[in-house]
Design a protein around this motif. Structure first.
Motif, PDB file in Angstrom:
ATOM      1  N   ARG A  21       0.824  -1.223   0.000  1.00  0.00           N
ATOM      2  CA  ARG A  21       0.000   0.000   0.000  1.00  0.00           C
ATOM      3  C   ARG A  21       0.853   1.265   0.000  1.00  0.00           C
ATOM      4  O   ARG A  21       0.458   2.277  -0.572  1.00  0.00           O
ATOM      5  CB  ARG A  21      -0.945  -0.004   1.202  1.00  0.00           C
ATOM      6  N   GLN A  22       2.026   1.218   0.633  1.00  0.00           N
ATOM      7  CA  GLN A  22       2.846   2.430   0.673  1.00  0.00           C
ATOM      8  C   GLN A  22       3.373   2.809  -0.716  1.00  0.00           C
ATOM      9  O   GLN A  22       3.817   3.937  -0.922  1.00  0.00           O
ATOM     10  CB  GLN A  22       3.979   2.299   1.670  1.00  0.00           C
ATOM     11  N   PHE A  23       3.277   1.889  -1.678  1.00  0.00           N
ATOM     12  CA  PHE A  23       3.723   2.173  -3.047  1.00  0.00           C
ATOM     13  C   PHE A  23       2.561   2.411  -4.009  1.00  0.00           C
ATOM     14  O   PHE A  23       2.773   2.596  -5.201  1.00  0.00           O
ATOM     15  CB  PHE A  23       4.591   1.025  -3.564  1.00  0.00           C
ATOM     16  N   GLY A  24       1.320   2.366  -3.499  1.00  0.00           N
ATOM     17  CA  GLY A  24       0.162   2.660  -4.333  1.00  0.00           C
ATOM     18  C   GLY A  24      -0.713   1.470  -4.670  1.00  0.00           C
ATOM     19  O   GLY A  24      -1.695   1.601  -5.394  1.00  0.00           O
ATOM     20  N   THR A  26      -3.582  -1.322  -4.020  1.00  0.00           N
ATOM     21  CA  THR A  26      -4.821  -1.377  -3.254  1.00  0.00           C
ATOM     22  C   THR A  26      -5.299  -2.820  -3.192  1.00  0.00           C
ATOM     23  O   THR A  26      -5.240  -3.546  -4.190  1.00  0.00           O
ATOM     24  CB  THR A  26      -5.926  -0.495  -3.882  1.00  0.00           C
ATOM     25  N   GLY A  27      -5.739  -3.234  -2.026  1.00  0.00           N
ATOM     26  CA  GLY A  27      -6.256  -4.579  -1.842  1.00  0.00           C
ATOM     27  C   GLY A  27      -7.731  -4.646  -2.182  1.00  0.00           C
ATOM     28  O   GLY A  27      -8.367  -3.624  -2.451  1.00  0.00           O
ATOM     29  N   PRO A  28      -8.300  -5.853  -2.157  1.00  0.00           N
ATOM     30  CA  PRO A  28      -9.728  -5.999  -2.423  1.00  0.00           C
ATOM     31  C   PRO A  28     -10.542  -5.141  -1.461  1.00  0.00           C
ATOM     32  O   PRO A  28     -10.340  -5.184  -0.248  1.00  0.00           O
ATOM     33  CB  PRO A  28      -9.982  -7.491  -2.169  1.00  0.00           C
ATOM     34  N   GLY A  29     -11.426  -4.335  -1.997  1.00  0.00           N
ATOM     35  CA  GLY A  29     -12.285  -3.487  -1.179  1.00  0.00           C
ATOM     36  C   GLY A  29     -11.649  -2.196  -0.707  1.00  0.00           C
ATOM     37  O   GLY A  29     -12.324  -1.368  -0.090  1.00  0.00           O
ATOM     38  N   ASP A  30     -10.358  -1.990  -0.970  1.00  0.00           N
ATOM     39  CA  ASP A  30      -9.704  -0.725  -0.588  1.00  0.00           C
ATOM     40  C   ASP A  30     -10.182   0.401  -1.489  1.00  0.00           C
ATOM     41  O   ASP A  30     -10.465   0.176  -2.671  1.00  0.00           O
ATOM     42  CB  ASP A  30      -8.176  -0.811  -0.756  1.00  0.00           C
ATOM     43  N   PRO A  31     -10.220   1.621  -0.961  1.00  0.00           N
ATOM     44  CA  PRO A  31     -10.500   2.752  -1.841  1.00  0.00           C
ATOM     45  C   PRO A  31      -9.317   2.956  -2.794  1.00  0.00           C
ATOM     46  O   PRO A  31      -8.199   2.509  -2.502  1.00  0.00           O
ATOM     47  CB  PRO A  31     -10.643   3.939  -0.878  1.00  0.00           C
ATOM     48  N   PRO A  32      -9.534   3.606  -3.914  1.00  0.00           N
ATOM     49  CA  PRO A  32      -8.430   3.833  -4.853  1.00  0.00           C
ATOM     50  C   PRO A  32      -7.275   4.591  -4.190  1.00  0.00           C
ATOM     51  O   PRO A  32      -7.488   5.457  -3.345  1.00  0.00           O
ATOM     52  CB  PRO A  32      -9.058   4.687  -5.957  1.00  0.00           C
ATOM     53  N   ALA A  33      -6.063   4.245  -4.579  1.00  0.00           N
ATOM     54  CA  ALA A  33      -4.876   4.929  -4.054  1.00  0.00           C
ATOM     55  C   ALA A  33      -4.765   6.302  -4.706  1.00  0.00           C
ATOM     56  O   ALA A  33      -5.213   6.506  -5.841  1.00  0.00           O
ATOM     57  CB  ALA A  33      -3.631   4.110  -4.345  1.00  0.00           C
ATOM     58  N   ALA A  34      -4.159   7.238  -3.991  1.00  0.00           N
ATOM     59  CA  ALA A  34      -3.982   8.586  -4.527  1.00  0.00           C
ATOM     60  C   ALA A  34      -3.082   8.558  -5.760  1.00  0.00           C
ATOM     61  O   ALA A  34      -3.385   9.145  -6.784  1.00  0.00           O
ATOM     62  CB  ALA A  34      -3.397   9.497  -3.461  1.00  0.00           C
ATOM     63  N   ALA A  35      -1.953   7.862  -5.668  1.00  0.00           N
ATOM     64  CA  ALA A  35      -1.022   7.770  -6.794  1.00  0.00           C
ATOM     65  C   ALA A  35      -0.054   6.627  -6.548  1.00  0.00           C
ATOM     66  O   ALA A  35       0.262   6.302  -5.408  1.00  0.00           O
ATOM     67  CB  ALA A  35      -0.258   9.072  -6.957  1.00  0.00           C
ATOM     68  N   MET A  36       0.415   6.041  -7.629  1.00  0.00           N
ATOM     69  CA  MET A  36       1.407   4.974  -7.516  1.00  0.00           C
ATOM     70  C   MET A  36       2.794   5.604  -7.462  1.00  0.00           C
ATOM     71  O   MET A  36       3.068   6.582  -8.155  1.00  0.00           O
ATOM     72  CB  MET A  36       1.298   4.027  -8.709  1.00  0.00           C
ATOM     73  N   ASP A  37       3.653   5.044  -6.629  1.00  0.00           N
ATOM     74  CA  ASP A  37       5.034   5.493  -6.519  1.00  0.00           C
ATOM     75  C   ASP A  37       5.666   5.419  -7.913  1.00  0.00           C
ATOM     76  O   ASP A  37       5.554   4.394  -8.585  1.00  0.00           O
ATOM     77  CB  ASP A  37       5.767   4.571  -5.535  1.00  0.00           C
ATOM     78  N   PRO A  38       6.325   6.480  -8.374  1.00  0.00           N
ATOM     79  CA  PRO A  38       6.877   6.484  -9.737  1.00  0.00           C
ATOM     80  C   PRO A  38       7.994   5.465  -9.972  1.00  0.00           C
ATOM     81  O   PRO A  38       8.336   5.187 -11.117  1.00  0.00           O
ATOM     82  CB  PRO A  38       7.391   7.911  -9.914  1.00  0.00           C
TER      83      PRO A  38
END
Length: 89
Positions: A21-24, A26-38
């Motif tokens: 999650r710290q890299f972007g 998302t697991g099942p049912g998670d809200p969308p991540a803000a952005a994926m680590d470049p």
């Protein structure tokens, strides 16, 4: 051209999910991540999919632009072991 490598980790399922999650990811049912680590080009499992476990150990992988240290609770996994359990990119 960017050279990508496969970075493989293993550890407790909760640590694996938190680490991804710290890299972007998302697991099942998670809200969308803000952005994926470049530095990241993709995840195994893909976002929205459950993490593969064997005997209570979670196995995850990332395609990265270079080495990334495992997050807390995770350890590097031999790439051949990871490929045999979770596949490859």
């Amino acid at each position: 051209m960017t050279e990508w490598i496969m970075t493989c980790w293993q550890g407790p399922p909760d640590a694996a999910a938190d680490g991804l999650r710290q890299f972007g990811w998302t697991g099942p049912g998670d809200p969308p991540a803000a952005a994926m680590d470049p530095r990241i080009g993709g995840f195994i499992p893909p976002s929205g999919q459950p993490i593969t476990t064997a005997d209570g150990v979670a196995f995850v992988a990332l395609v990265t632009k270079g080495p990334i240290a495992p997050p807390p609770g995770l350890a590097a996994t031999d790439p051949e072991l990871s490929r045999s359990i979770i596949g490859s990119f």
